[in-house]
Write a protein that holds these residues in place. Structure first.
Motif, mmCIF file in Angstrom:
data_model
loop_
_atom_site.group_PDB
_atom_site.id
_atom_site.type_symbol
_atom_site.label_atom_id
_atom_site.label_comp_id
_atom_site.label_asym_id
_atom_site.label_seq_id
_atom_site.Cartn_x
_atom_site.Cartn_y
_atom_site.Cartn_z
ATOM 1 N N ARG A 215 17.252 151.932 16.388
ATOM 2 C CA ARG A 215 18.372 152.364 15.564
ATOM 3 C C ARG A 215 17.900 153.005 14.255
ATOM 4 N NH1 ARG A 215 22.025 150.014 11.992
ATOM 5 N NH2 ARG A 215 20.530 148.373 11.596
ATOM 6 N N ARG A 216 16.875 152.428 13.678
ATOM 7 C CA ARG A 216 16.449 152.968 12.380
ATOM 8 C C ARG A 216 15.371 154.032 12.513
ATOM 9 N NH1 ARG A 216 18.754 150.558 8.220
ATOM 10 N NH2 ARG A 216 19.298 148.359 8.277
ATOM 11 N N PHE A 217 14.538 153.905 13.558
ATOM 12 C CA PHE A 217 13.371 154.796 13.632
ATOM 13 C C PHE A 217 13.349 155.693 14.876
ATOM 14 C CE2 PHE A 217 12.279 151.107 11.100
ATOM 15 C CZ PHE A 217 11.807 151.715 9.949
ATOM 16 N N THR A 307 3.754 139.087 6.931
ATOM 17 C CA THR A 307 4.209 137.735 6.607
ATOM 18 C C THR A 307 4.690 137.679 5.166
ATOM 19 O OG1 THR A 307 3.597 135.417 6.328
ATOM 20 C CG2 THR A 307 1.832 136.999 6.047
ATOM 21 N N ALA A 308 5.783 136.925 4.969
ATOM 22 C CA ALA A 308 6.283 136.786 3.602
ATOM 23 C C ALA A 308 5.564 135.646 2.906
ATOM 24 C CB ALA A 308 7.777 136.494 3.644
ATOM 25 N N THR A 309 4.934 134.806 3.700
ATOM 26 C CA THR A 309 4.339 133.591 3.126
ATOM 27 C C THR A 309 2.883 133.505 3.575
ATOM 28 O OG1 THR A 309 5.359 132.461 5.009
ATOM 29 C CG2 THR A 309 6.457 132.249 2.902
ATOM 30 N N GLU A 536 13.854 132.206 10.263
ATOM 31 C CA GLU A 536 12.781 133.193 10.200
ATOM 32 C C GLU A 536 13.229 134.567 10.692
ATOM 33 O OE1 GLU A 536 8.532 131.732 10.743
ATOM 34 O OE2 GLU A 536 9.007 132.804 12.576
ATOM 35 N N GLY A 537 12.944 135.566 9.897
ATOM 36 C CA GLY A 537 13.088 136.948 10.355
ATOM 37 C C GLY A 537 14.493 137.481 10.487
ATOM 38 N N ARG A 538 15.471 136.637 10.676
ATOM 39 C CA ARG A 538 16.819 137.111 10.981
ATOM 40 C C ARG A 538 17.532 137.717 9.771
ATOM 41 N NH1 ARG A 538 19.071 137.588 16.160
ATOM 42 N NH2 ARG A 538 17.593 136.559 17.490
ATOM 43 N N ARG A 567 18.235 138.859 0.792
ATOM 44 C CA ARG A 567 17.416 139.961 1.284
ATOM 45 C C ARG A 567 18.111 141.269 0.979
ATOM 46 N NH1 ARG A 567 15.226 138.312 5.378
ATOM 47 N NH2 ARG A 567 15.064 139.897 6.993
ATOM 48 N N ILE A 568 17.363 142.323 1.156
ATOM 49 C CA ILE A 568 17.916 143.646 0.850
ATOM 50 C C ILE A 568 19.210 143.839 1.619
ATOM 51 C CG2 ILE A 568 17.528 146.099 1.281
ATOM 52 C CD1 ILE A 568 14.643 145.599 0.407
ATOM 53 N N GLY A 569 20.184 144.360 0.940
ATOM 54 C CA GLY A 569 21.470 144.570 1.601
ATOM 55 C C GLY A 569 22.485 143.503 1.188
ATOM 56 N N ALA A 733 25.470 157.827 7.417
ATOM 57 C CA ALA A 733 24.847 157.292 8.633
ATOM 58 C C ALA A 733 24.483 155.827 8.451
ATOM 59 C CB ALA A 733 23.612 158.107 8.986
ATOM 60 N N LEU A 734 24.169 155.439 7.217
ATOM 61 C CA LEU A 734 23.837 154.039 6.968
ATOM 62 C C LEU A 734 25.079 153.161 7.074
ATOM 63 C CD1 LEU A 734 21.276 154.213 4.039
ATOM 64 C CD2 LEU A 734 20.980 153.000 6.186
ATOM 65 N N ALA A 735 26.188 153.729 6.635
ATOM 66 C CA ALA A 735 27.414 152.936 6.638
ATOM 67 C C ALA A 735 28.068 152.916 8.010
ATOM 68 C CB ALA A 735 28.393 153.495 5.602
HETATM 69 N N1 LIG Z 1 15.307 150.669 3.063
HETATM 70 C C1 LIG Z 1 16.227 149.948 3.683
HETATM 71 N N2 LIG Z 1 17.392 150.495 4.045
HETATM 72 C C2 LIG Z 1 18.326 149.795 4.689
HETATM 73 N N3 LIG Z 1 18.195 148.492 5.004
HETATM 74 C C3 LIG Z 1 17.061 147.878 4.658
HETATM 75 C C4 LIG Z 1 16.023 148.573 3.986
HETATM 76 N N4 LIG Z 1 15.011 147.712 3.768
HETATM 77 C C5 LIG Z 1 15.392 146.542 4.293
HETATM 78 N N5 LIG Z 1 16.615 146.648 4.826
HETATM 79 C C6 LIG Z 1 17.349 145.579 5.483
HETATM 80 O O1 LIG Z 1 17.106 144.412 4.741
HETATM 81 C C7 LIG Z 1 16.856 143.336 5.587
HETATM 82 C C8 LIG Z 1 15.474 142.803 5.296
HETATM 83 O O2 LIG Z 1 14.503 143.697 5.730
HETATM 84 P P1 LIG Z 1 13.296 143.220 6.660
HETATM 85 O O3 LIG Z 1 13.803 142.449 7.817
HETATM 86 O O4 LIG Z 1 12.450 144.395 6.908
HETATM 87 O O5 LIG Z 1 12.613 142.231 5.620
HETATM 88 P P2 LIG Z 1 11.376 141.335 5.827
HETATM 89 O O6 LIG Z 1 10.605 141.442 4.562
HETATM 90 O O7 LIG Z 1 10.676 141.675 7.098
HETATM 91 O O8 LIG Z 1 12.077 139.942 5.970
HETATM 92 P P3 LIG Z 1 11.451 138.532 6.405
HETATM 93 O O9 LIG Z 1 10.532 138.135 5.306
HETATM 94 O O10 LIG Z 1 12.640 137.684 6.506
HETATM 95 O O11 LIG Z 1 10.762 138.746 7.714
HETATM 96 C C9 LIG Z 1 17.018 143.854 6.998
HETATM 97 O O12 LIG Z 1 18.353 143.652 7.394
HETATM 98 C C10 LIG Z 1 16.767 145.299 6.869
HETATM 99 O O13 LIG Z 1 17.392 146.052 7.868
#
Ligand SMILES: Nc1ncnc2c1ncn2[C@@H]1O[C@H](COP(=O)(O)OP(=O)(O)OP(=O)(O)O)[C@@H](O)[C@H]1O
Length: 937
Positions: A215-217, A307-309, A536-538, A567-569, A733-735
């Motif tokens: 979807r994104r890439f 990894t975040a940690t 994790e990850g979600r 998290r972002i968003g 497109a993002l929205a």
């Molecule tokens: N540049 C961006 N544009 C749109 N959405 C983004 C962008 N960067 C991150 N996101 C969204 O923010 C969220 C966090 O991003 P991502 O999953 O890549 O973080 P992460 O650092 O891998 O997280 P984690 O540490 O939990 O694994 C996801 O929903 C991702 O789609």
């Protein structure tokens, strides 16, 4: 289809820039070709391979790979292979030069075939756009459907340009490591530097990765499990050879020695491993997952660990993961510890410089020691002290620390993040739990009484949950054990009507993904009840309420949990609900996090380090064997001390290295400017029209595309019968999930370019002057050559010499008239001529026109030489200092790998050689004549 005889020569219709290919081997279904000039090997299905057999005709000049040429007089065929004869010499096709070009437009001209001039201009415009895009350092960053976040673009730009990136992406939770990895991957795939990619993730994240990559890439990965391997093995033998982009779970490969051996044998250009902290390692005792990745990593050039940690399981584990990236560099744990301590002094000097001050005598001494020549230091007193300071900071960041292999962005270094609002709720401990005060999860230790009353009937944390759910907001609940989540599901069904979804490790993957999707749906589940695997990850940032039904002892795990929302968003404040039972282990943990570490309200940078020191005392406090007040006081003091040390030392250098706001912001601004310039939308409208794609206005900068009647639309990737809604605007497109983001890098756009430029469309136009009364030449030839350089992808020759159009305009006196007749003037002052009307005059003037074309080729060669010279100068100006920098860097920073330096040095020489061999190929012609012009006929 012609026979694919070994040694026969072919050209790729979709990738002509690969040069001339030679059949190496084949069987009933497949054929393998080597494109020697570009060093690329390709395997095609025999049926429908996009390949054209190369057969030169009498009159053609052909070149041998030794450099000599002949003009073909006759062609002899033996056993399916051609030998060209001419001038008393012979040239078997196996000895043809690998850098051959074709001259189709003149064939069409003299055969009297022509296209409308509008097609010619479309073709030339496509060539120009293509040259601009392929030569840009932003290539690969334009297409992803993401917000332009500078810290991510910066890392991608830094890493993807390297010969073979091997880095640990360790941004704090939720800052976008997946996106950074995706950007790097997208760049590498688009530029052809990584073709075979293996992504390994925890099983629970397979679908999320699969969807994000698509979807994104726009990257279509194949998900591999045992069933897929069995099916693919029938086709390909080694199943991992049946796809280029493969996504699999680490557990799958670790669990099967056979599949791991096959994956290893298949070979990859890039390996990406998510949640890499699970790759546990103790000296001499790697976990099975670590061993899996170690085997694959040793045979793969590029490696991204996420990894975040990074220090979740101790500094040793962190060291072990760095060791995967570069085993030569990270082989001594003690030396690694010592280095970490050393960063503090350097970070202090960087701070001094950043504050605009000159370093004192002791620091200057330190700098001299570290930087050797330290030229920038001597320039600090000069007029441009500012610049010298900047240079010095760059040198320090470059040469010290793990910066080259480790990137870590933190919330504190980035723009505003939402607030975390903790709600700690002390609840009375029910009598039933009286004997279980030492347990952080008493409901698990509790034995049901004879009346069968379940724990959730009397546990006050459940009442807190029910009350919260009354407000109607979405709530994410995380607890340590799946049994608790399952019980809570029953509790909600029994005690309230709130729609709840479950998420735990015993559910099949599909069921988990469905539950997550139902929770994400606006009208779906109001609460998602997760066991630890949900932490994790979600992506659950659409919710603002997190219930921490119990607490983990490891602060990294707590941060992972909070990171689902933080998290972002995330658009609102995040409410962290922490119900705990008074005078129990739960209270000790909650207060330890809150009062000791302040880990609820903000990301506590030093928490993992504090935990390492305090773990024993904390566990004693949970068992009520240690004084909680003293533990909290000591934790606070240690957190302050270690936090300050990290901030002042390692993390400071790391943060500065990971994100340079100014150049990173400039990158984002340049991409935004390309997004906004409207060029793509205008051009694609013409190109879609050309291919007969139906375009319906949807809204501003958005349209619905449908295949039209024309034959070609079937060949456009992604354009299904039901149509496609596209937006040229990133924000839209993002929205809008239902819209594709149409950028210069979208497969539909690049597919349309390939279709146009790989065909003859527009490569020959015949025109007459609309008013031939003026002083215009009887014939005018506008020849557009493409300067092509065939080179191995790893060299990235496109950055300096992308395929680019060279325009030559000649009159019958063989004078160059490009300045008198710019393309726009010809567009305006001529109109299409029917080819049939010109067949005769073309025949009569063939000698003259051929002379003009020969002269155009000579002029194009001169132009090409100038372009090559300019590109060589640019290449050397950019790459020579880079190679020197790496060399001197290697002397003080062992993070530079020997292969990197070797590549940087040989790359210049190799580029030089290949760029010199670049040749112009006639791509398109427009012939304008007064003969048979509308006004004269
Ligand atoms: N540049 C961006 N544009 C749109 N959405 C983004 C962008 N960067 C991150 N996101 C969204 O923010 C969220 C966090 O991003 P991502 O999953 O890549 O973080 P992460 O650092 O891998 O997280 P984690 O540490 O939990 O694994 C996801 O929903 C991702 O789609």
């Amino acid at each position: 289809m012609d026979e694919f005889v070994g040694g026969s020569r072919w050209i790729s219709e979709t990738e002509p820039e690969l040069g001339l290919g030679m059949v190496l081997s084949g069987d009933a279904r497949r054929v393998t070709l080597l494109f020697h000039g570009s060093g690329e090997m390709r395997q095609y299905a025999r049926a429908g391979a996009p390949l054209a057999r190369v057969r030169f005709q009498p009159g053609d000049a052909v070149h041998s790979h030794e450099g000599w040429s002949l003009v073909v007089e006759s062609v002899e065929e033996t056993g399916g292979l051609f030998t060209y004869h001419g001038g008393g010499r012979q040239l078997p096709e196996t000895a043809l030069s690998n850098f051959i070009s074709f001259s189709k437009p003149q064939d069409r001209l003299f055969a009297g075939q022509a296209d409308p001039a509008a097609q010619f201009t479309l073709r030339v415009a496509a060539l120009e756009h293509q040259a601009r895009m392929r030569g840009s350092d932003l290539r690969g960053l334009l297409g992803p459907r993401i917000e332009l976040l500078p810290h991510q673009l910066w890392i991608a730009h830094e890493v993807a340009g390297r010969y073979a990136p091997r880095v640990l992406l360790a941004d704090e939770v939720g800052l976008g490591k997946t996106i950074e990895a995706g950007l790097i991957l997208h760049q590498r795939v688009l530029t052809g530097r990584s073709a075979r990619v293996l992504v390994l993730v925890p099983e629970s994240l397979l679908n999320q990765w699969f969807l994000e990559l698509r979807r994104r890439f726009n990257l279509a990965f194949s998900m591999f499990d045992e069933a897929r391997c069995i099916a693919a093995a029938q086709e390909a033998g080694n199943p991992f050879l049946s796809a280029q982009l493969v996504l699999a779970s680490i557990a799958f490969l670790t669990g099967s020695a056979e599949r791991l051996a096959q994956a290893e044998a298949a070979g990859w250009d890039l390996l990406i491993v998510d949640e890499a902290h699970h790759l546990a390692w103790e000296a001499g005792l790697p976990s099975p997952e670590y061993a899996t990745v170690e085997r694959l990593a040793a045979r793969t050039e590029g490696l991204l660990l996420l990894t975040a940690t990074p220090e979740q399981f101790g500094e040793e584990g962190h060291f072990a993961r760095l060791r995967l990236l570069d085993p030569d560099r990270f082989h001594d744990l003690d030396a690694f510890h010592a280095e970490q301590a050393d960063y503090r002094a350097i970070a202090r000097v960087v701070d001094t410089l950043l504050a605009g001050q000159a370093p004192g005598a002791a620091d200057a001494e330190l700098l001299r020691g570290r930087l050797g020549e330290a030229t920038a230091l001597d320039a600090l007193g000069d007029a441009d002290a500012e610049q010298a300071r900047e240079r010095l900071i760059e040198q320090l960041l470059d040469r010290h620390g793990t910066g080259r292999v480790l990137f870590r962005n933190s919330r504190s270094a980035l723009a505003q993040f939402p607030r975390r609002v903790p709600h700690l709720l002390a609840l009375p401990c029910p009598a039933a739990y009286a004997a279980l005060a030492h347990s952080p999860t008493p409901e698990r230790a509790w034995q049901p009484a004879a009346d069968g009353r379940p724990w959730w009937r009397f546990d006050p944390r459940v009442d807190v949950l029910l009350e919260l759910l009354e407000h109607g907001d979405k709530v994410l609940l995380i607890c340590a054990r799946k049994e608790t989540a399952i019980d809570l599901d029953e509790a909600l069904r029994t005690r309230s009507g709130v729609p709840a979804a479950l998420f735990h490790e015993d559910m099949p993957l599909l069921a988990r993904d469905r539950a997550a999707a139902w929770f994400a749906d606006r009208d779906g589940a109001r609460v998602l009840l997760c066991s630890e695997i949900g932490s994790e990850g979600r992506n659950f940032q659409f919710a603002q309420h997190l219930v921490l039904f119990d607490l983990p002892a490891d602060p990294d795990l707590l941060e992972q949990r909070i990171g689902r929302l933080d998290r972002i968003g995330q658009r609102g404040d995040i409410h962290l609900h922490v119900p705990y039972l008074r005078d129990t282990a739960q209270e000790a943990l909650a207060r330890w996090y809150d009062e000791g570490l302040d880990a609820f309200a903000r990301h506590a940078r030093a928490a993992p380090a504090v935990y390492r020191v305090m773990a024993e005392r904390l566990h004693a406090a949970l068992g009520r064997r240690d004084d909680l007040a003293a533990l909290l006081a000591d934790t606070r003091a240690l957190a302050a001390e270690l936090g300050a040390a990290l901030e002042a030392g390692r993390d400071r250098l790391l943060e500065r290295h990971s994100y340079r706001p100014q150049p990173a912001g400039a990158l984002a601004a340049r991409i935004a400017a390309i997004d906004a310039d409207g060029e793509l939308e205008g051009f694609m409208e013409r190109l879609f029209d050309h291919f007969g794609v139906d375009q319906e206005e949807h809204s501003e900068h958005a349209r619905v595309l449908r295949p039209g009647e024309a034959l070609y639309t079937a060949a456009l990737p992604g354009l299904a019968d039901e149509g496609l809604t596209v937006s040229f605007e990133r924000r839209r497109a993002l929205a809008r999930e239902d819209m594709e983001f149409l950028s210069w890098e979208h497969p539909l756009v690049s597919g349309a370019f390939e279709l146009l430029l790989g065909s003859e469309h527009g490569n020959c136009a015949l025109a007459g002057w609309t008013d031939a009364a003026g002083d215009v030449p009887e014939w005018l030839v506008e020849a557009v050559f493409v300067l092509e350089c065939v080179a191995p992808r790893a060299l990235q020759v496109d950055r300096y010499l992308p395929p680019q159009p060279l325009r030559v305009v000649l009159d019958p006196h063989l004078h160059l008239r490009g300045d008198d007749y710019p393309a726009a003037r010809l567009d305006a002052a001529t109109r299409d001529l029917p080819a049939a009307a010109l067949r005769e005059p073309l025949g009569a003037h063939q000698r003259l026109l051929r002379r003009m074309l020969d002269a155009a080729a000579i002029a194009a060669s001169t132009l090409a030489e100038q372009r090559v010279q300019a590109a060589l100068t640019r290449m050397q100006a950019e790459l020579t200092p880079e190679a020197e920098r790496l060399r001197s860097l290697a002397a003080v920073n062992p993070n530079v790998r020997v292969t990197e330096i070797e590549f940087a040095e040989t790359r210049i020489a190799e580029l030089y050689r290949h760029m010199h061999a670049a040749r112009p190929r006639l791509d398109a012609l427009r012939v304008v004549t007064t003969i048979a012009s509308p006004s004269t006929t």
